[in-house]
Design a protein around this motif. Structure first.
Motif, mmCIF file in Angstrom:
data_model
loop_
_atom_site.group_PDB
_atom_site.id
_atom_site.type_symbol
_atom_site.label_atom_id
_atom_site.label_comp_id
_atom_site.label_asym_id
_atom_site.label_seq_id
_atom_site.Cartn_x
_atom_site.Cartn_y
_atom_site.Cartn_z
ATOM 1 N N CYS A 98 33.231 37.556 33.573
ATOM 2 C CA CYS A 98 32.444 37.705 34.790
ATOM 3 C C CYS A 98 33.193 37.000 35.924
ATOM 4 C CB CYS A 98 31.066 37.087 34.585
ATOM 5 S SG CYS A 98 29.897 37.471 35.888
ATOM 6 N N ALA A 99 33.232 37.646 37.086
ATOM 7 C CA ALA A 99 33.881 37.049 38.251
ATOM 8 C C ALA A 99 33.243 37.613 39.507
ATOM 9 C CB ALA A 99 35.378 37.364 38.243
ATOM 10 N N ASP A 100 33.243 36.828 40.563
ATOM 11 C CA ASP A 100 32.714 37.273 41.843
ATOM 12 C C ASP A 100 33.603 38.393 42.377
ATOM 13 O OD1 ASP A 100 32.308 37.340 44.821
ATOM 14 O OD2 ASP A 100 30.883 35.751 44.314
ATOM 15 N N THR A 101 33.007 39.491 42.816
ATOM 16 C CA THR A 101 33.797 40.632 43.291
ATOM 17 C C THR A 101 34.662 40.273 44.501
ATOM 18 O OG1 THR A 101 31.912 41.438 44.586
ATOM 19 C CG2 THR A 101 32.239 42.398 42.389
ATOM 20 N N SER A 102 34.292 39.236 45.257
ATOM 21 C CA SER A 102 35.110 38.830 46.405
ATOM 22 C C SER A 102 36.453 38.250 45.961
ATOM 23 C CB SER A 102 34.364 37.829 47.281
ATOM 24 O OG SER A 102 34.200 36.602 46.607
ATOM 25 N N GLU A 103 36.548 37.869 44.690
ATOM 26 C CA GLU A 103 37.792 37.320 44.146
ATOM 27 C C GLU A 103 38.579 38.360 43.349
ATOM 28 O OE1 GLU A 103 36.572 33.907 41.922
ATOM 29 O OE2 GLU A 103 35.748 32.914 43.682
ATOM 30 N N LEU A 104 38.090 39.600 43.310
ATOM 31 C CA LEU A 104 38.724 40.674 42.557
ATOM 32 C C LEU A 104 39.300 41.711 43.514
ATOM 33 C CD1 LEU A 104 35.905 41.148 39.889
ATOM 34 C CD2 LEU A 104 38.053 39.881 39.602
ATOM 35 N N SER A 105 40.141 42.591 42.985
ATOM 36 C CA SER A 105 40.723 43.679 43.782
ATOM 37 C C SER A 105 40.059 44.991 43.403
ATOM 38 C CB SER A 105 42.228 43.797 43.498
ATOM 39 O OG SER A 105 42.889 42.613 43.857
ATOM 40 N N ALA A 106 39.492 45.675 44.391
ATOM 41 C CA ALA A 106 38.845 46.963 44.126
ATOM 42 C C ALA A 106 39.896 47.976 43.681
ATOM 43 C CB ALA A 106 38.113 47.460 45.367
ATOM 44 N N ILE A 107 39.592 48.688 42.601
ATOM 45 C CA ILE A 107 40.486 49.713 42.061
ATOM 46 C C ILE A 107 39.960 51.102 42.429
ATOM 47 C CG2 ILE A 107 41.381 50.725 39.912
ATOM 48 C CD1 ILE A 107 42.595 48.018 40.618
ATOM 49 N N THR A 108 38.638 51.237 42.514
ATOM 50 C CA THR A 108 38.011 52.514 42.863
ATOM 51 C C THR A 108 37.067 52.313 44.030
ATOM 52 O OG1 THR A 108 36.102 52.221 41.395
ATOM 53 C CG2 THR A 108 38.064 53.298 40.444
ATOM 54 N N GLU A 109 36.703 53.397 44.666
ATOM 55 C CA GLU A 109 35.625 53.378 45.642
ATOM 56 C C GLU A 109 34.313 53.295 44.869
ATOM 57 O OE1 GLU A 109 35.908 53.391 49.020
ATOM 58 O OE2 GLU A 109 38.069 53.225 48.669
ATOM 59 N N TYR A 110 33.261 52.870 45.526
ATOM 60 C CA TYR A 110 31.951 52.809 44.896
ATOM 61 C C TYR A 110 31.477 54.223 44.562
ATOM 62 C CZ TYR A 110 26.936 52.172 44.347
ATOM 63 O OH TYR A 110 25.654 52.201 43.873
ATOM 64 N N ASN A 111 31.018 54.431 43.327
ATOM 65 C CA ASN A 111 30.483 55.707 42.856
ATOM 66 C C ASN A 111 28.962 55.629 42.990
ATOM 67 O OD1 ASN A 111 29.273 57.643 41.080
ATOM 68 N ND2 ASN A 111 31.255 57.911 40.076
ATOM 69 N N LEU A 112 28.420 56.231 44.038
ATOM 70 C CA LEU A 112 26.985 56.175 44.318
ATOM 71 C C LEU A 112 26.169 56.834 43.208
ATOM 72 C CD1 LEU A 112 24.666 55.505 46.292
ATOM 73 C CD2 LEU A 112 25.067 57.719 47.350
ATOM 74 N N LYS A 113 26.628 57.975 42.710
ATOM 75 C CA LYS A 113 25.879 58.715 41.685
ATOM 76 C C LYS A 113 25.675 57.877 40.421
ATOM 77 C CE LYS A 113 26.084 62.837 38.821
ATOM 78 N NZ LYS A 113 26.848 62.766 37.605
ATOM 79 N N ASP A 114 26.736 57.195 39.961
ATOM 80 C CA ASP A 114 26.662 56.423 38.716
ATOM 81 C C ASP A 114 26.559 54.919 38.950
ATOM 82 O OD1 ASP A 114 26.803 58.732 37.086
ATOM 83 O OD2 ASP A 114 28.981 58.791 37.340
ATOM 84 N N ASP A 115 26.438 54.498 40.207
ATOM 85 C CA ASP A 115 26.252 53.098 40.579
ATOM 86 C C ASP A 115 27.268 52.159 39.924
ATOM 87 O OD1 ASP A 115 25.050 50.842 41.821
ATOM 88 O OD2 ASP A 115 23.943 50.428 39.989
ATOM 89 N N TYR A 116 28.541 52.367 40.233
ATOM 90 C CA TYR A 116 29.530 51.405 39.771
ATOM 91 C C TYR A 116 30.775 51.457 40.649
ATOM 92 C CZ TYR A 116 32.594 54.947 37.744
ATOM 93 O OH TYR A 116 33.450 55.999 37.581
ATOM 94 N N GLN A 117 31.500 50.358 40.620
ATOM 95 C CA GLN A 117 32.810 50.256 41.231
ATOM 96 C C GLN A 117 33.662 49.438 40.277
ATOM 97 O OE1 GLN A 117 32.918 48.541 45.174
ATOM 98 N NE2 GLN A 117 35.027 49.199 45.515
ATOM 99 N N LEU A 118 34.943 49.784 40.140
ATOM 100 C CA LEU A 118 35.844 49.083 39.227
ATOM 101 C C LEU A 118 36.769 48.157 40.003
ATOM 102 C CD1 LEU A 118 36.773 52.015 36.814
ATOM 103 C CD2 LEU A 118 35.022 50.248 36.507
ATOM 104 N N PHE A 119 37.079 47.019 39.383
ATOM 105 C CA PHE A 119 37.903 45.982 39.984
ATOM 106 C C PHE A 119 38.899 45.449 38.955
ATOM 107 C CE2 PHE A 119 33.850 45.952 42.116
ATOM 108 C CZ PHE A 119 34.123 45.678 43.446
ATOM 109 N N SER A 120 39.997 44.900 39.436
ATOM 110 C CA SER A 120 40.924 44.187 38.555
ATOM 111 C C SER A 120 40.979 42.741 39.006
ATOM 112 C CB SER A 120 42.311 44.822 38.577
ATOM 113 O OG SER A 120 42.899 44.663 39.856
ATOM 114 N N GLY A 121 41.434 41.891 38.099
ATOM 115 C CA GLY A 121 41.565 40.473 38.416
ATOM 116 C C GLY A 121 41.766 39.675 37.149
ATOM 117 N N ASP A 122 41.983 38.380 37.339
ATOM 118 C CA ASP A 122 42.156 37.500 36.187
ATOM 119 C C ASP A 122 40.891 37.512 35.341
ATOM 120 O OD1 ASP A 122 44.697 36.785 37.028
ATOM 121 O OD2 ASP A 122 43.985 35.003 38.096
ATOM 122 N N ILE A 123 41.085 37.541 34.037
ATOM 123 C CA ILE A 123 39.954 37.609 33.116
ATOM 124 C C ILE A 123 39.746 36.245 32.461
ATOM 125 C CG2 ILE A 123 39.108 38.627 30.964
ATOM 126 C CD1 ILE A 123 40.591 41.206 31.782
#
Length: 148
Positions: free
Chosen positions: A83-108
């Motif tokens: 778990c990480a705050d999205t402000s500390e992650l890099s967005a990989i995709t645009e937000y998908n409104l239909k399926d309510d998700y956005q993907l991010f990369s970052g340190d795990i």
């Protein structure tokens, strides 16, 4: 928020549907298999195989939602949860409104979860559930979706 179901009472004040969700999770047993849905709460029973990689072998990505709070609960087995705050992650995709998700990369950074542990994630919480922890490959989980 990560805690054990026996200690979740203190978090009930954070959302009007948390008390109902926690009560329903506490009643789940290893032989449960039915998903549940009403106008307030959706509970999805899963049997994920723990993995640190996607099916194509690439590292798993954080996901985040805007319309729902998720509660990830371990019914049986154990796994790691990132778990990480999205402000500390890099967005990989645009937000998908239909399926309510956005993907991010970052340190795990993994957090260990065992049976009866849960993790509550809000929209600002990118998360990767069901990661390897060296103990268990197959687990049983419940994911509660609560509309904001």
């Amino acid at each position: 928020i990560k805690c054990n179901i026996k200690n979740c009472e203190r978090y009930e004040i954070l959302h009007p549907h948390f008390q109902k969700a926690f009560s329903m999770l506490a009643s789940l047993s290893a032989d449960c298999s039915e998903n549940y849905e009403d106008e307030d709460i959706k509970i999805l029973i899963n049997h994920p195989v723990t993995s640190d990689t996607s099916p194509d072998g690439s590292p798993r990505l954080y996901e985040a939602h805007r319309e729902y709070i998720d509660i990830h609960y371990i019914i049986e087995g154990s796994a790691s949860f990132a778990c990480a705050d999205t402000s500390e992650l890099s967005a990989i995709t645009e937000y998908n409104l239909k399926d309510d998700y956005q993907l991010f990369s970052g340190d795990i950074v993994k957090h260990e979860m065992k049976a009866c542990d849960l993790c509550i994630v809000y929209p600002e919480d990118g998360h990767i559930p069901s990661m390897c922890n060296g103990n268990s490959k197959k687990i049983k989980t419940a994911v509660v979706k609560i509309r904001l």
